[in-house]
Design an enzyme around this catalytic site. Structure first.
Site, PDB file in Angstrom:
ATOM      1  N   ALA A   1       0.859  -1.177   0.000  1.00 57.48           N
ATOM      2  CA  ALA A   1       0.000   0.000   0.000  1.00 57.48           C
ATOM      3  C   ALA A   1       0.897   1.229   0.000  1.00 57.48           C
ATOM      4  CB  ALA A   1      -0.906  -0.017   1.220  1.00 57.48           C
TER       5      ALA A   1
ATOM      6  N   GLY B   1       0.727  -5.150   0.873  1.00 57.88           N
ATOM      7  CA  GLY B   1      -0.518  -5.193   0.111  1.00 57.88           C
ATOM      8  C   GLY B   1      -0.322  -5.791  -1.272  1.00 57.88           C
TER       9      GLY B   1
ATOM     10  N   GLU C   1      -0.611  -9.367  -0.711  1.00 53.23           N
ATOM     11  CA  GLU C   1      -2.015  -9.673  -0.406  1.00 53.23           C
ATOM     12  C   GLU C   1      -2.867  -9.660  -1.680  1.00 53.23           C
ATOM     13  OE1 GLU C   1      -2.081  -6.553   2.545  1.00 53.23           O
ATOM     14  OE2 GLU C   1      -2.426  -8.021   4.135  1.00 53.23           O
TER      15      GLU C   1
ATOM     16  N   GLU D   1       5.123  -5.583   7.001  1.00 53.42           N
ATOM     17  CA  GLU D   1       4.422  -4.553   7.764  1.00 53.42           C
ATOM     18  C   GLU D   1       5.007  -4.376   9.161  1.00 53.42           C
ATOM     19  OE1 GLU D   1       2.975  -6.772   5.810  1.00 53.42           O
ATOM     20  OE2 GLU D   1       1.305  -5.872   4.714  1.00 53.42           O
TER      21      GLU D   1
END
Ligand code: DAK
Length: 262
Positions: free
Chosen positions: A69, A113, A116, A136
């Site tokens: 992200a 992300g 993911e 993260e």
């Protein structure tokens, strides 16, 4: 919609083609900003609705599928603004609503992300330079796009914990051994191989392909006995299609099947 963060094209020669979506924010290693995720959702939906498209290839650049992200955006939030705005939640899971197969072709960094998002694809092919990770923890947060839930299902608890708790990256060979990716491919051949697989899938009966995807993904959601029961019902249901008779007759008559996609 005018795309500024992705590149979209169609590929293939057959009646049904491949929709190709390339994440394209090179300066930020394809970090998944809100505008990018909005565009991705829009492009996925458009390909899914197009009867001329059989399946979709989602890829990035040779350097990065996506490095996660967008960190500067995350940094603008505190708890209340994240909670009230449902931070990056609205556009995150559009990919899960797609009924056609999505092949993820991953080269370079596939982190946070990005990893993911890759795990939400139906099939993953990795270039030999791919690096997967959920780093993260190094940012003082936990994954928010399903990393703690999908990674253990894909690679097992111990390896998932190892990656989530240390933030280390996994190379392509390890990702294949662990079952995270279907195949490792030399980087320069990654897309051609993904397109070849897509062409093969495009050549089959569309409703059968969609059903195969739906049932296989369901294996991660329902208990085994229930899943097998649903598969049995659907197996019987495909005998109501033209394509079941056509596929079996074509085999016996030693000719290619002429699917009607119904
Ligand atoms: N966001 C924004 N920019 C990024 C970025 C990111 N995630 N990753 C890299 N960049 C930018 C860098 O800032 C740099 O920009 P400039 O300094 O040139 O302006 C440029 O890309 C090149 O990066 P580096 O200079 O760092 O390149 P290196 O080759 O040295 O290193 C790297 C590559 C990928 C190892 C490194 O950039 C890195 O560690 N990046 C961060 C990876 C990371 O921590 N990712 C996890 C982010 S958190 C949710 C859904 C999802 C998420 C959360 C919630 N919901 C549905 C609620 C996901 C969260 C995350 O992904």
């Amino acid at each position: 919609m005018n795309y500024e963060n992705i590149l979209v094209e169609t590929r293939g020669e057959g009646a049904r083609k491949t929709g190709v979506i390339r994440l394209n924010r090179p300066k930020a290693l394809n970090a998944l900003s809100d505008p990018l995720m909005d565009e991705l959702g829009h492009a996925l939906k458009a390909f899914d609705a197009d009867p001329g498209i059989g399946c979709i290839v989602l890829t990035g650049s040779e350097k990065a599928f996506a490095a996660g992200a967008d960190i500067p955006t995350l940094l603008q939030h505190d708890f209340l603004s994240a909670f009230n705005s449902q931070l990056i939640s609205k556009n995150w899971e559009h990919i899960l609503a797609v009924r056609k197969p999505v092949i993820g072709a991953v080269a370079g960094f596939c982190l946070g992300g990005g990893c993911e998002l890759a795990m939400m694809c139906d099939v993953l092919y990795a270039a030999d330079n791919a690096k997967f990770g959920q780093p993260e923890i190094k940012l003082g947060v936990i994954p928010g796009g399903g990393g703690t839930q999908r990674l253990p299902r894909w690679v097992g608890k111990s390896k998932a914990m190892d990656m989530l708790l240390t933030g280390r990256f996994m190379d392509a060979a390890e990702a294949e051994r662990a079952g995270l990716v279907a195949r490792v491919i030399p980087a320069e051949q990654l897309l051609e191989e993904a397109f070849k697989a897509a062409e093969t899938i495009n050549g089959y009966s569309a409703p059968v392909v969609a059903l195969m995807k739906q049932l296989t993904n369901q294996a991660f959601e329902v208990p085994l006995t229930e899943g097998v029961k649903i598969e049995r019902g659907m197996f019987h249901a495909v005998f109501g299609t033209h394509d079941q008779r056509e596929g079996m007759n074509a085999f016996l008559e030693k000719r290619p099947a002429n699917w009607k996609h119904g």
